[in-house]
Structures are given as C-alpha cells and as structure tokens.
Design a protein around this motif. Structure first.
Motif, PDB file in Angstrom:
ATOM      1  N   THR A  52      61.247  79.580  34.966  1.00  9.85           N
ATOM      2  CA  THR A  52      61.168  81.037  35.487  1.00  9.85           C
ATOM      3  C   THR A  52      61.663  81.157  36.804  1.00  9.85           C
ATOM      4  N   GLY A  53      61.814  79.793  37.559  1.00 14.38           N
ATOM      5  CA  GLY A  53      62.122  79.568  38.938  1.00 14.38           C
ATOM      6  C   GLY A  53      60.982  79.979  39.969  1.00 14.38           C
ATOM      7  N   ASP A  54      59.672  79.957  39.202  1.00 17.94           N
ATOM      8  CA  ASP A  54      58.493  80.098  40.077  1.00 17.94           C
ATOM      9  C   ASP A  54      57.429  79.196  39.400  1.00 17.94           C
ATOM     10  N   ALA A  55      56.585  78.624  40.142  1.00 16.48           N
ATOM     11  CA  ALA A  55      55.755  77.278  39.561  1.00 16.48           C
ATOM     12  C   ALA A  55      54.179  78.321  39.143  1.00 16.48           C
ATOM     13  N   PHE A  56      54.307  79.485  39.738  1.00 22.58           N
ATOM     14  CA  PHE A  56      52.854  80.245  39.380  1.00 22.58           C
ATOM     15  C   PHE A  56      53.543  81.697  39.047  1.00 22.58           C
ATOM     16  N   PRO A  57      54.044  81.893  37.986  1.00 21.36           N
ATOM     17  CA  PRO A  57      54.759  83.148  37.659  1.00 21.36           C
ATOM     18  C   PRO A  57      53.733  84.332  37.373  1.00 21.36           C
ATOM     19  N   GLU A  58      54.194  85.539  37.932  1.00 19.12           N
ATOM     20  CA  GLU A  58      53.406  86.840  37.962  1.00 19.12           C
ATOM     21  C   GLU A  58      52.288  87.141  36.740  1.00 19.12           C
ATOM     22  N   ALA A  59      53.025  86.955  35.598  1.00 17.79           N
ATOM     23  CA  ALA A  59      52.430  86.983  34.405  1.00 17.79           C
ATOM     24  C   ALA A  59      51.289  86.085  34.352  1.00 17.79           C
ATOM     25  N   THR A  60      51.293  84.781  34.887  1.00 15.82           N
ATOM     26  CA  THR A  60      50.373  83.850  34.802  1.00 15.82           C
ATOM     27  C   THR A  60      49.104  84.395  35.822  1.00 15.82           C
ATOM     28  N   LYS A  61      49.520  84.839  37.132  1.00 17.90           N
ATOM     29  CA  LYS A  61      48.377  85.230  37.824  1.00 17.90           C
ATOM     30  C   LYS A  61      47.856  86.550  37.355  1.00 17.90           C
ATOM     31  N   LEU A  62      48.418  87.327  36.756  1.00 13.86           N
ATOM     32  CA  LEU A  62      47.809  88.543  36.173  1.00 13.86           C
ATOM     33  C   LEU A  62      46.784  88.140  35.314  1.00 13.86           C
ATOM     34  N   ALA A  63      47.105  87.123  34.274  1.00 14.44           N
ATOM     35  CA  ALA A  63      46.536  86.862  33.191  1.00 14.44           C
ATOM     36  C   ALA A  63      45.096  86.155  33.644  1.00 14.44           C
ATOM     37  N   CYS A  64      45.312  85.205  34.988  1.00 11.97           N
ATOM     38  CA  CYS A  64      44.407  84.548  35.553  1.00 11.97           C
ATOM     39  C   CYS A  64      43.209  85.445  36.085  1.00 11.97           C
ATOM     40  N   ASP A  65      43.858  86.641  36.670  1.00  9.41           N
ATOM     41  CA  ASP A  65      43.041  87.787  37.261  1.00  9.41           C
ATOM     42  C   ASP A  65      42.070  88.284  36.091  1.00  9.41           C
ATOM     43  N   LYS A  66      42.389  88.329  35.195  1.00 13.89           N
ATOM     44  CA  LYS A  66      41.725  88.957  33.996  1.00 13.89           C
ATOM     45  C   LYS A  66      40.587  88.128  33.329  1.00 13.89           C
ATOM     46  N   ALA A  67      40.905  86.566  33.293  1.00 17.19           N
ATOM     47  CA  ALA A  67      40.298  85.887  32.703  1.00 17.19           C
ATOM     48  C   ALA A  67      38.956  85.646  33.189  1.00 17.19           C
ATOM     49  N   ASP A  68      37.899  85.179  32.115  1.00 21.65           N
ATOM     50  CA  ASP A  68      36.718  84.802  32.544  1.00 21.65           C
ATOM     51  C   ASP A  68      36.464  83.649  33.175  1.00 21.65           C
ATOM     52  N   ALA A  69      37.541  82.553  32.891  1.00 22.52           N
ATOM     53  CA  ALA A  69      37.523  81.306  33.435  1.00 22.52           C
ATOM     54  C   ALA A  69      38.987  80.625  33.301  1.00 22.52           C
ATOM     55  N   ILE A  70      39.280  79.954  34.180  1.00 22.26           N
ATOM     56  CA  ILE A  70      40.572  79.084  34.112  1.00 22.26           C
ATOM     57  C   ILE A  70      40.433  77.614  33.778  1.00 22.26           C
ATOM     58  N   LEU A  71      41.154  77.204  32.749  1.00 17.22           N
ATOM     59  CA  LEU A  71      40.968  75.974  32.392  1.00 17.22           C
ATOM     60  C   LEU A  71      42.524  75.237  32.519  1.00 17.22           C
ATOM     61  N   LYS A  72      42.504  74.227  33.661  1.00 18.58           N
ATOM     62  CA  LYS A  72      43.833  73.858  34.167  1.00 18.58           C
ATOM     63  C   LYS A  72      44.028  72.515  33.708  1.00 18.58           C
ATOM     64  N   GLY A  73      45.209  72.212  33.049  1.00 14.22           N
ATOM     65  CA  GLY A  73      45.427  70.614  33.007  1.00 14.22           C
ATOM     66  C   GLY A  73      45.949  69.886  34.023  1.00 14.22           C
TER      67      GLY A  73
END
Ligand code: NAD
Ligand code: IPM
Ligand code: MN
Length: 367
Positions: A52-73
């Motif tokens: 996408t040209g962005d390592a932290f795309p907007e869609a990922t940000k919005l989904a993380c905002d809504k999530a109860d927790a984030i699990l990152k590799g």
C-alpha cells in the motif's frame, strides 16, 4: 459468553509463521472457555508498505482502534531489503513506533524466564543459574531517544550531522516507575532501578522522581544499578534480579540480553500496556535469516498470547495452563532448532505449536 476482537498483525519474516501457531492455540482456548475470539488479520510492517505504500495503513489503524487487544508478530526487513524503503517509511519508524505512540503503550513487560528443569537451554553454567532465571524487565516504551526531537543536516563546516534528543518528562517517568513498584510489590518486593545517572541528566531526573515515588512503596526495597554494570550482572548473577525497571533504549538492549542468557530470543514474549489499549508481541525481530523455513521458535508468540489472556481478557487460569503446556513440550524433550542440544528432538514451528495444543488439551479446563 464473552466475545473479544483481536487485531492480528502478523508482519514480516517469521511473523506469519509464529502467528499461525498463536491462532491454533487461540482456537483451542475458545473451545475450553466461555469466550469467542473474532480475529481480524491486518496488514502491517514491510509487507504493508509493499502492498500500500504505508507500513501502518489507515485500515489497520481503524481496526486496531476498535479491537479489544492487538496481537502482533514481528516486523522488519533484512539490512539489504530495508534499503528499498525510505527511512521514515521503514517498518520500525513507519509502523511499530507509530503503533506504540498511538496507544501510548508505555509499560512493556518482558519476562526473562527459564525454570530450573530447562536450565540446559542457557549458555550460562548451572552453578550460575541456580534455581532458574525469573526476571521481569519493565521497559518504558514511548519515550526517550526513540521519540525525542531529531534533526539531520549539514553543518556550517559542510559536515553531515545528527542531533537526536533523549527526552522524558516527570509524568512519563513517574508512571513507569509506579508500574515497576507495583510489579515488585506483587512479586518479591525488590526493584532494581537501572540507570546511567553518572552521565545522563535524564537518569538524574529519573532517580529524583524515583525518590518521590518510593515512599508510597515502603514495602519494596530499591536497588540501584548502572546499566553497564547491569549488563554484566545479568550474565554473572542473574539470580539477584527479580523486577528491573528502565528507560526505553536500556530496556531494548538488556531485554535482548535476557534472551541471550535464556538461550534464544525465541523464549522472549512481551506485553505492551497503555492506558486504554494493550498489544502483545515477541520481544525479538522478524529473524530474516530463518524466515520461511518453518524452524522459528513460536514460544515467544504463544507466550505473548498467554500474557494477552491474562492481562487483557482476565483468563488467568487458562494463561497459567498455557505456560504449563509450553513447559511440558520442552520437558518432553522437543524443541525448535534454536535451542536444540544433543539428545533433544528437533521439531518445526508447526509441530511445536501442535504439541502445545496437545498439551493444553490434556489439562483440566478452567472452572
Ligand atoms: P532478530 O530478533 O530478528 O534476530 C536475531 C537472531 O535471533 C537471529 O539469528 C534470529 O534467527 C534469532 N531469532 C529471533 N527470534 C527467533 C525465534 N522466534 N526463533 C528462533 N530464532 C529466533 O533481530 P535482527 O536480525 O537484528 O532484526 C531483524 C529485523 O527485525 C530488523 O528489521 C529489526 O528492526 C526487526 N525487529 C523487529 C522487532 C519487532 O517487531 N518488535 C523487534 C526487534 C527487531
Ligand atoms: C524491540 C525492537 C524495536 C525497538 C525496533 C524494531 C524498533 O528492537 O521491540 O525490541 O527497538 O524497540
Ligand atoms: Mn529490540
């Protein structure tokens, strides 16, 4: 039945391989507990940049905002691959640090843990290890030189220069020290304060704030140690440490050393706690040298799941079961190649995950 939304950021390198094992475990935890996990896979890191040209795309940000927790590799590219991306957009500066900043995950818990039965994994001699290693490194994660002002340019003499600031204010210091004291209070009541006040003014302020906070925790003994000396002490006498608290860069370096004294970075899970949101990740990187080979140790990722179960979802008993399941696999003589010594049965990332699932499924379900 409780439903938890988990944002899954598999990332780069070994990230997807170890995330797959975390998901196997989560699927079993769902069967054993009155919980449902809705896991959303999201693009993050180098892989997201190339898509996408962005390592932290907007869609990922919005989904993380809504999530109860984030699990990152894991994120990050090899030295050569990194050069294909402008510095500011590289996965570390373009995704990981913005993730930490977005949720102000200031308290990073990095357990350095090796029970006595597994002491043979450590490069340290048995007499140094004694009863095993059990240290909680608490690393400040959203301040210091990582997030200070930075400038790069050419000076009056025509020389390239950088000016990079190590910044902390007293509130940032106080909140992480409190986490250190609280954690020490819940464990052996000894807190090692790791600093460099013989040189850094930031450490002088850090220690001043510590003196102000300490009276609220009279039951906790504070021991001061300079960071360089702590690096040696971790190798020569790790048993003296229980909880260690330190600023961001010191914590980055000493926690990887923690992985070293255990025998592999693959034994290093972590939890990154903010005021409203937490994310969980292995302490190590994307291990480009072994990526795609199905040999990475997924302990760090599955351990991060255990931390998420306990710290974000309140599933304390199941978290304990999961730690025990991880230990059972090793105790049965199975390990990934990073830890294998003569006599150990070397298995793949996927097979290790399967064994953890098998061990967990044999344990009594939480009440
Ligand atoms: P690394 O942690 O990826 O690897 C260091 C060594 O440890 C390698 O030999 C690797 O094979 C081994 N290792 C790490 N995790 C392992 C596991 N689970 N099982 C078996 N062996 C494992 O460090 P690096 O090579 O310096 O960095 C690679 C990339 O990762 C860089 O781009 C770096 O910026 C990035 N990084 C990301 C994170 C993160 O996502 N939080 C953390 C550290 C480094
Ligand atoms: C870690 C990593 C990161 C850090 C990098 C990838 C930005 O090394 O999580 O320890 O330095 O914090
Ligand atoms: Mn690191």
């Amino acid at each position: 039945m409780k439903t938890y939304h988990i944002a899954a950021l598999a990332g780069d390198g070994i990230g997807p391989e170890i995330m797959a094992e975390a998901k196997k475990v989560l699927a079993l935890v769902e069967l054993r507990n009155p919980v449902k996990f809705v896991i959303e896979d999201l693009s993050f890191g180098g892989v997201a940049y190339f898509e996408t040209g962005d390592a932290f795309p907007e869609a990922t940000k919005l989904a993380c905002d809504k999530a109860d927790a984030i699990l990152k590799g894991t994120i990050g590219l090899s030295h050569e691959e990194s050069k294909k991306i402008p510095v500011e957009k590289q996965p570390e500066r373009g995704a990981l640090l913005p993730l930490r900043a977005r949720y102000q995950t200031f308290a990073n818990f990095r357990p350095v843990y090796l029970p006595k039965e597994l002491a043979h994994f450590s490069p340290l001699r048995p007499e140094i290890i004694g009863d095993g290693i059990d240290i909680m490194i608490i690393r400040e994660l959203v301040g210091g030189v990582y997030f200070g002002r930075k400038e790069r340019g050419v000076n009056k003499l025509g020389k390239r220069f950088v000016d990079e600031h190590l910044e902390y204010d007293e509130d940032q210091i106080r909140r992480i020290l409190k986490v250190g004291f609280e954690t020490a209070r819940s464990r052996k009541k000894v807190l090692h304060n790791i600093h460099k006040s013989n040189v850094l003014l930031s450490s002088v302020l850090w220690n001043e704030v510590l003196e102000e906070v300490a009276p609220q925790y009279r039951d906790v003994t504070v021991k001061h140690m300079l960071v360089d000396s702590a690096a040696t002490a971790l190798c020569l006498n790790p048993g003296q440490f229980d909880v260690m608290v330190m600023e961001n860069l010191f914590g980055d370096i000493l926690s990887d050393q923690g992985g070293g004294i255990l025998g592999s970075l693959g034994l290093m899970p972590s939890a990154c706690m903010g005021p409203d949101k937490a994310y969980y990740e292995p302490s190590h990187g994307s291990a480009p040298d072994i990526a795609g080979k199905n040999i990475a140790n997924p302990y760090s990722m599955i351990g991060s799941v255990a931390m998420m179960l306990e710290m974000s979802f309140g599933l304390k008993e199941e978290a304990k079961n999961l730690w025990a399941a991880l230990k059972t696999v090793f105790a049965s003589g199975f390990t990934t190649p990073d830890l294998a010594r003569g006599g150990d049965k070397q298995i793949s990332t996927g097979a290790f995950g399967d064994k953890v699932v098998e061990a967990l499924s044999k344990m009594p379900k939480p009440e």
